[in-house]
Design a protein around this motif. Structure first.
Motif, PDB file in Angstrom:
ATOM      1  N   ASN A 105       0.817  -1.211   0.000  1.00 37.16           N
ATOM      2  CA  ASN A 105       0.000   0.000   0.000  1.00 37.16           C
ATOM      3  C   ASN A 105       0.851   1.262   0.000  1.00 37.16           C
ATOM      4  N   ASN A 106       2.158   1.093  -0.026  1.00 39.41           N
ATOM      5  CA  ASN A 106       3.098   2.211  -0.084  1.00 39.41           C
ATOM      6  C   ASN A 106       3.587   2.457  -1.509  1.00 39.41           C
ATOM      7  N   ALA A 107       2.930   1.855  -2.509  1.00 39.76           N
ATOM      8  CA  ALA A 107       3.326   2.010  -3.912  1.00 39.76           C
ATOM      9  C   ALA A 107       2.516   3.132  -4.556  1.00 39.76           C
ATOM     10  N   TYR A 108       3.201   3.970  -5.321  1.00 39.88           N
ATOM     11  CA  TYR A 108       2.575   5.116  -5.996  1.00 39.88           C
ATOM     12  C   TYR A 108       3.064   5.193  -7.427  1.00 39.88           C
ATOM     13  N   GLN A 109       2.169   5.513  -8.331  1.00 39.87           N
ATOM     14  CA  GLN A 109       2.514   5.710  -9.731  1.00 39.87           C
ATOM     15  C   GLN A 109       3.048   7.115  -9.917  1.00 39.87           C
ATOM     16  N   PHE A 110       4.177   7.250 -10.632  1.00 39.78           N
ATOM     17  CA  PHE A 110       4.637   8.580 -11.009  1.00 39.78           C
ATOM     18  C   PHE A 110       3.839   8.987 -12.241  1.00 39.78           C
ATOM     19  N   LYS A 111       2.995   9.958 -12.064  1.00 41.10           N
ATOM     20  CA  LYS A 111       2.060  10.387 -13.101  1.00 41.10           C
ATOM     21  C   LYS A 111       2.813  11.013 -14.282  1.00 41.10           C
ATOM     22  N   GLY A 112       2.609  10.451 -15.465  1.00 39.53           N
ATOM     23  CA  GLY A 112       3.229  11.001 -16.669  1.00 39.53           C
ATOM     24  C   GLY A 112       4.523  10.336 -17.069  1.00 39.53           C
ATOM     25  N   GLY A 113       5.099   9.539 -16.198  1.00 36.50           N
ATOM     26  CA  GLY A 113       6.292   8.775 -16.527  1.00 36.50           C
ATOM     27  C   GLY A 113       7.538   9.603 -16.792  1.00 36.50           C
ATOM     28  N   MET A 114       8.495   8.962 -17.451  1.00 34.85           N
ATOM     29  CA  MET A 114       9.775   9.609 -17.746  1.00 34.85           C
ATOM     30  C   MET A 114       9.602  10.853 -18.605  1.00 34.85           C
ATOM     31  N   LYS A 115       8.585  10.849 -19.465  1.00 38.27           N
ATOM     32  CA  LYS A 115       8.341  12.037 -20.299  1.00 38.27           C
ATOM     33  C   LYS A 115       8.055  13.238 -19.400  1.00 38.27           C
ATOM     34  N   GLU A 116       7.195  13.052 -18.425  1.00 40.16           N
ATOM     35  CA  GLU A 116       6.857  14.146 -17.505  1.00 40.16           C
ATOM     36  C   GLU A 116       8.061  14.515 -16.636  1.00 40.16           C
ATOM     37  N   LEU A 117       8.789  13.519 -16.154  1.00 38.88           N
ATOM     38  CA  LEU A 117       9.947  13.790 -15.313  1.00 38.88           C
ATOM     39  C   LEU A 117      10.999  14.591 -16.073  1.00 38.88           C
ATOM     40  N   ALA A 118      11.259  14.220 -17.319  1.00 41.45           N
ATOM     41  CA  ALA A 118      12.239  14.957 -18.124  1.00 41.45           C
ATOM     42  C   ALA A 118      11.806  16.400 -18.327  1.00 41.45           C
ATOM     43  N   ASP A 119      10.533  16.596 -18.625  1.00 43.84           N
ATOM     44  CA  ASP A 119      10.016  17.970 -18.784  1.00 43.84           C
ATOM     45  C   ASP A 119      10.148  18.746 -17.483  1.00 43.84           C
ATOM     46  N   ALA A 120       9.771  18.121 -16.377  1.00 38.81           N
ATOM     47  CA  ALA A 120       9.795  18.802 -15.080  1.00 38.81           C
ATOM     48  C   ALA A 120      11.214  19.131 -14.645  1.00 38.81           C
ATOM     49  N   VAL A 121      12.139  18.219 -14.833  1.00 38.30           N
ATOM     50  CA  VAL A 121      13.524  18.466 -14.445  1.00 38.30           C
ATOM     51  C   VAL A 121      14.110  19.565 -15.309  1.00 38.30           C
ATOM     52  N   GLY A 122      13.792  19.562 -16.576  1.00 40.73           N
ATOM     53  CA  GLY A 122      14.282  20.606 -17.465  1.00 40.73           C
ATOM     54  C   GLY A 122      13.816  21.983 -17.047  1.00 40.73           C
ATOM     55  N   ARG A 123      12.619  22.075 -16.541  1.00 37.03           N
ATOM     56  CA  ARG A 123      12.069  23.359 -16.129  1.00 37.03           C
ATOM     57  C   ARG A 123      12.498  23.758 -14.727  1.00 37.03           C
ATOM     58  N   ARG A 124      12.672  22.779 -13.833  1.00 33.03           N
ATOM     59  CA  ARG A 124      12.816  23.123 -12.426  1.00 33.03           C
ATOM     60  C   ARG A 124      14.029  22.532 -11.737  1.00 33.03           C
ATOM     61  N   VAL A 125      15.022  22.118 -12.467  1.00 31.04           N
ATOM     62  CA  VAL A 125      16.166  21.472 -11.842  1.00 31.04           C
ATOM     63  C   VAL A 125      16.852  22.395 -10.844  1.00 31.04           C
ATOM     64  N   VAL A 126      16.913  23.682 -11.092  1.00 30.01           N
ATOM     65  CA  VAL A 126      17.556  24.625 -10.184  1.00 30.01           C
ATOM     66  C   VAL A 126      16.822  24.649  -8.853  1.00 30.01           C
ATOM     67  N   ASP A 127      15.497  24.629  -8.869  1.00 33.06           N
ATOM     68  CA  ASP A 127      14.713  24.629  -7.633  1.00 33.06           C
ATOM     69  C   ASP A 127      14.943  23.376  -6.801  1.00 33.06           C
ATOM     70  N   VAL A 128      15.165  22.264  -7.443  1.00 38.79           N
ATOM     71  CA  VAL A 128      15.367  21.012  -6.728  1.00 38.79           C
ATOM     72  C   VAL A 128      16.748  20.950  -6.094  1.00 38.79           C
ATOM     73  N   VAL A 129      17.749  21.463  -6.782  1.00 34.08           N
ATOM     74  CA  VAL A 129      19.127  21.362  -6.325  1.00 34.08           C
ATOM     75  C   VAL A 129      19.419  22.297  -5.165  1.00 34.08           C
ATOM     76  N   LYS A 130      18.735  23.414  -5.079  1.00 28.11           N
ATOM     77  CA  LYS A 130      19.013  24.412  -4.025  1.00 28.11           C
ATOM     78  C   LYS A 130      18.985  23.821  -2.646  1.00 28.11           C
TER      79      LYS A 130
END
Length: 155
Positions: free
Chosen positions: A130-155
């Motif tokens: 019950n601790n399993a979660y789907q990453f919505k949008g998959g690698m396509k979404e992750l790549a888009d999100a990291v491209g847009r917000r990688v600076v915010d995550v690294v801070k």
């Protein structure tokens, strides 16, 4: 006449085979999917989006990413997160692989688009994870999100 009956019998047999299904497999699928009622899904949302994932990283939450893509897909674009398990979808439910999954922290399941991850999460939750979660949008979404917000995550 005999030839006509033979052709009709063959067609009827073909039609019957075309409309039949694997009854035993259908029973197993019903046992799994019948647990995922709207009430259950409402109580336990089982999707994580990129914003939630980045929040988990910022908060240094302990979680595991389960990448269920094929080895070929993983070789093109891989995940380097420290707690990543690479187990292709068709091998996840082998006992030795289920034993690798934690019961005490979130498992974020990811694939290319989110479809395989949704199926794996449904199965994992059905067998007790019950601790399993789907990453919505998959690698396509992750790549888009990291491209847009990688600076915010690294801070």
């Amino acid at each position: 006449m005999k030839r006509g009956l033979l052709v009709a019998s063959a067609l009827l047999g073909f039609v019957a085979v075309g409309f039949s299904y694997d009854v035993e497999l259908a029973k197993k699928m019903n046992a799994m999917f019948s647990q995922m009622t709207p009430e259950v899904l409402k109580q336990r949302p089982c999707q994580i989006d990129s914003n939630q994932l980045f929040e988990m990283i910022k908060k240094k939450e302990d979680f595991v990413i389960l990448d269920v893509r094929t080895p070929q897909e993983q070789s093109i674009t891989g995940i380097t997160w420290k707690n990543t398990l690479n187990i292709p979808m068709h091998e996840v439910f082998k006992p030795e692989n289920l034993n690798k999954l934690p019961k005490d922290k979130k498992i974020v399941v990811i694939c290319h688009s989110g479809d395989r991850a949704a199926a794996v999460v449904t199965g994992l939750r059905a067998v007790g994870f019950n601790n399993a979660y789907q990453f919505k949008g998959g690698m396509k979404e992750l790549a888009d999100a990291v491209g847009r917000r990688v600076v915010d995550v690294v801070k």
